[in-house]
Design a protein around this motif. Structure first.
Motif, short mmCIF file in Angstrom:
data_model
loop_
_atom_site.label_atom_id
_atom_site.label_comp_id
_atom_site.label_asym_id
_atom_site.label_seq_id
_atom_site.Cartn_x
_atom_site.Cartn_y
_atom_site.Cartn_z
N ARG A 33 0.82 -1.21 0.00
CA ARG A 33 0.00 0.00 0.00
C ARG A 33 0.86 1.27 0.00
NH1 ARG A 33 -2.46 -4.18 1.95
NH2 ARG A 33 -4.71 -4.43 1.77
N GLY A 34 2.14 1.09 -0.30
CA GLY A 34 3.05 2.23 -0.37
C GLY A 34 3.41 2.80 0.99
N ARG A 35 3.31 1.99 2.03
CA ARG A 35 3.59 2.42 3.39
C ARG A 35 4.73 1.58 3.96
NH1 ARG A 35 -1.39 4.75 5.23
NH2 ARG A 35 -0.18 5.71 6.89
N GLN A 36 5.22 1.97 5.13
CA GLN A 36 6.27 1.20 5.79
C GLN A 36 5.73 0.62 7.10
OE1 GLN A 36 9.74 3.36 7.04
NE2 GLN A 36 10.85 1.50 7.56
N GLY A 37 5.68 -0.70 7.17
CA GLY A 37 5.26 -1.38 8.39
C GLY A 37 6.46 -1.96 9.09
N SER A 38 6.52 -1.79 10.40
CA SER A 38 7.61 -2.35 11.18
C SER A 38 7.06 -2.69 12.56
CB SER A 38 8.78 -1.36 11.28
OG SER A 38 8.37 -0.16 11.90
N GLN A 39 7.91 -3.29 13.38
CA GLN A 39 7.50 -3.61 14.74
C GLN A 39 8.70 -3.54 15.66
OE1 GLN A 39 6.55 -7.91 15.40
NE2 GLN A 39 6.40 -7.91 13.16
N GLN A 40 8.39 -3.29 16.91
CA GLN A 40 9.42 -3.20 17.94
C GLN A 40 9.07 -4.23 19.02
OE1 GLN A 40 9.24 0.57 19.91
NE2 GLN A 40 11.27 0.37 20.78
N LEU A 41 10.02 -5.09 19.33
CA LEU A 41 9.82 -6.09 20.36
C LEU A 41 9.95 -5.41 21.72
CD1 LEU A 41 9.39 -9.14 20.85
CD2 LEU A 41 11.89 -9.38 20.84
N LEU A 42 8.88 -5.46 22.52
CA LEU A 42 8.87 -4.80 23.82
C LEU A 42 9.32 -5.72 24.95
CD1 LEU A 42 5.46 -2.90 23.51
CD2 LEU A 42 7.77 -2.01 23.07
N ALA A 43 8.91 -6.98 24.88
CA ALA A 43 9.25 -7.93 25.95
C ALA A 43 8.97 -9.35 25.49
CB ALA A 43 8.45 -7.63 27.20
N VAL A 44 9.72 -10.28 26.03
CA VAL A 44 9.47 -11.71 25.89
C VAL A 44 9.62 -12.27 27.29
CG1 VAL A 44 10.18 -13.88 24.85
CG2 VAL A 44 10.40 -11.75 23.54
N GLU A 45 8.54 -12.90 27.77
CA GLU A 45 8.60 -13.39 29.14
C GLU A 45 7.64 -14.55 29.35
OE1 GLU A 45 7.57 -9.95 31.51
OE2 GLU A 45 6.00 -9.41 30.10
N GLU A 46 7.87 -15.29 30.44
CA GLU A 46 6.94 -16.33 30.85
C GLU A 46 6.00 -15.71 31.87
OE1 GLU A 46 8.21 -20.28 31.72
OE2 GLU A 46 9.72 -20.27 30.13
N VAL A 47 4.70 -15.86 31.63
CA VAL A 47 3.69 -15.22 32.47
C VAL A 47 2.53 -16.16 32.74
CG1 VAL A 47 4.22 -12.90 31.57
CG2 VAL A 47 2.42 -14.27 30.50
N ARG A 69 5.59 -9.56 23.39
CA ARG A 69 4.86 -8.28 23.33
C ARG A 69 5.55 -7.37 22.32
NH1 ARG A 69 1.48 -8.64 27.73
NH2 ARG A 69 2.28 -9.81 29.53
N ARG A 70 4.74 -6.85 21.37
CA ARG A 70 5.30 -6.03 20.30
C ARG A 70 4.49 -4.75 20.10
NH1 ARG A 70 3.90 -10.64 18.99
NH2 ARG A 70 2.58 -10.14 17.22
N LEU A 71 5.17 -3.71 19.67
CA LEU A 71 4.55 -2.46 19.25
C LEU A 71 4.61 -2.45 17.73
CD1 LEU A 71 3.36 0.34 19.98
CD2 LEU A 71 5.72 1.21 19.93
N ILE A 72 3.45 -2.35 17.09
CA ILE A 72 3.37 -2.36 15.63
C ILE A 72 3.31 -0.92 15.14
CG2 ILE A 72 2.06 -3.23 13.66
CD1 ILE A 72 3.23 -5.43 15.60
N LEU A 73 4.16 -0.63 14.16
CA LEU A 73 4.28 0.73 13.64
C LEU A 73 3.90 0.80 12.17
CD1 LEU A 73 7.82 1.17 15.19
CD2 LEU A 73 5.75 2.21 16.09
N LEU A 74 3.30 1.91 11.78
CA LEU A 74 3.00 2.20 10.39
C LEU A 74 3.61 3.55 10.08
CD1 LEU A 74 1.59 1.31 7.76
CD2 LEU A 74 -0.42 2.60 8.54
N ASP A 75 4.54 3.58 9.15
CA ASP A 75 5.28 4.80 8.81
C ASP A 75 5.90 5.42 10.07
OD1 ASP A 75 4.53 4.45 6.14
OD2 ASP A 75 2.73 5.68 6.37
N GLY A 76 6.38 4.55 10.97
CA GLY A 76 7.06 4.99 12.17
C GLY A 76 6.15 5.39 13.32
N LYS A 77 4.83 5.32 13.13
CA LYS A 77 3.89 5.72 14.18
C LYS A 77 3.20 4.48 14.75
CE LYS A 77 3.10 10.16 12.05
NZ LYS A 77 2.20 10.96 11.24
N PRO A 78 3.03 4.45 16.08
CA PRO A 78 2.38 3.30 16.71
C PRO A 78 0.92 3.18 16.27
CG PRO A 78 3.39 4.73 18.36
CD PRO A 78 3.45 5.44 17.06
N VAL A 79 0.51 1.96 15.88
CA VAL A 79 -0.88 1.71 15.49
C VAL A 79 -1.48 0.49 16.20
CG1 VAL A 79 -0.73 2.83 13.22
CG2 VAL A 79 -0.20 0.38 13.43
N GLU A 80 -0.63 -0.29 16.88
CA GLU A 80 -1.14 -1.52 17.48
C GLU A 80 -0.17 -2.05 18.53
OE1 GLU A 80 -1.48 -6.00 15.71
OE2 GLU A 80 -2.36 -4.41 14.49
#
Length: 181
Positions: A33-47, A69-80
């Motif tokens: 869609r002509g956009r940039q999707g990325s994600q940032q790993l926030l945490a990995v843990e046993e819960v 746990r991840r933060l999903i980004l669209l064009d560098g902005k958090p969306v999910e």
């Protein structure tokens, strides 16, 4: 993401193992869609997983599950915000339990471990008011509504392998398929 940015999403690419060198499903969907999707790993843990997650994954109360746990980004902005839970017996001692990105994504790793996801997982969609933590992570004002999509996935053999809880700021448009009768 505003309503002008809404697009029809399809869960299928998120359930298919990626080929070597292929972008993850979110990056590929955004790029189409002509956009940039990325994600940032926030945490990995046993819960101790939430009860609905624990019940689906068949994790007895008191036993732990692995969550990524991840933060999903669209064009560098958090969306999910996306939290994916796995039974410890599946995830422990694999990259699912490591605090690093997984080449090809979790679905690709699960398939390599012999847990190919089913074609049609159960998805539950609900509306909620963002919690203070969600507001902070997603850059929302207090009282902002969000969509919460929970995907319950079994392996093709019927074993529960993943529950993903995705808290979204964007519009969600679904296309449904009619089953032949």
């Amino acid at each position: 993401m505003s309503s002008d940015d809404a697009w029809i999403g399809d869960a299928q690419p998120y359930l298919a193992a990626r080929k070597r060198g292929e972008a993850d499903a979110w990056s590929a969907e955004a790029a189409a869609r002509g956009r940039q999707g990325s994600q940032q790993l926030l945490a990995v843990e046993e819960v101790e997983a939430p009860s609905a997650v624990r019940e689906f994954l068949r994790v007895p109360q008191g036993e732990l599950a692995v969550v990524r746990r991840r933060l999903i980004l669209l064009d560098g902005k958090p969306v999910e915000l996306a939290d994916s839970y796995y039974p410890a017996h599946v995830a422990r001692d694999t990259q699912l339990a490591a605090s690093t990105k997984i080449r090809g994504g979790a679905v690709t790793l699960l398939a390599a471990l012999g847990f190919t996801p089913e074609d049609e997982p159960l998805e539950d969609v609900a509306a909620a008011i963002a919690t203070p933590g969600q507001c902070e992570a997603l850059g929302l004002r207090p009282g902002t509504p969000v969509l919460v999509l929970t995907r319950f996935t079994r392996s093709a053999a019927g074993e529960p392998i993943e529950v993903s809880i995705m808290t979204m700021t964007r519009n969600l448009r679904y296309r449904q398929r009619k089953e032949a009768s």
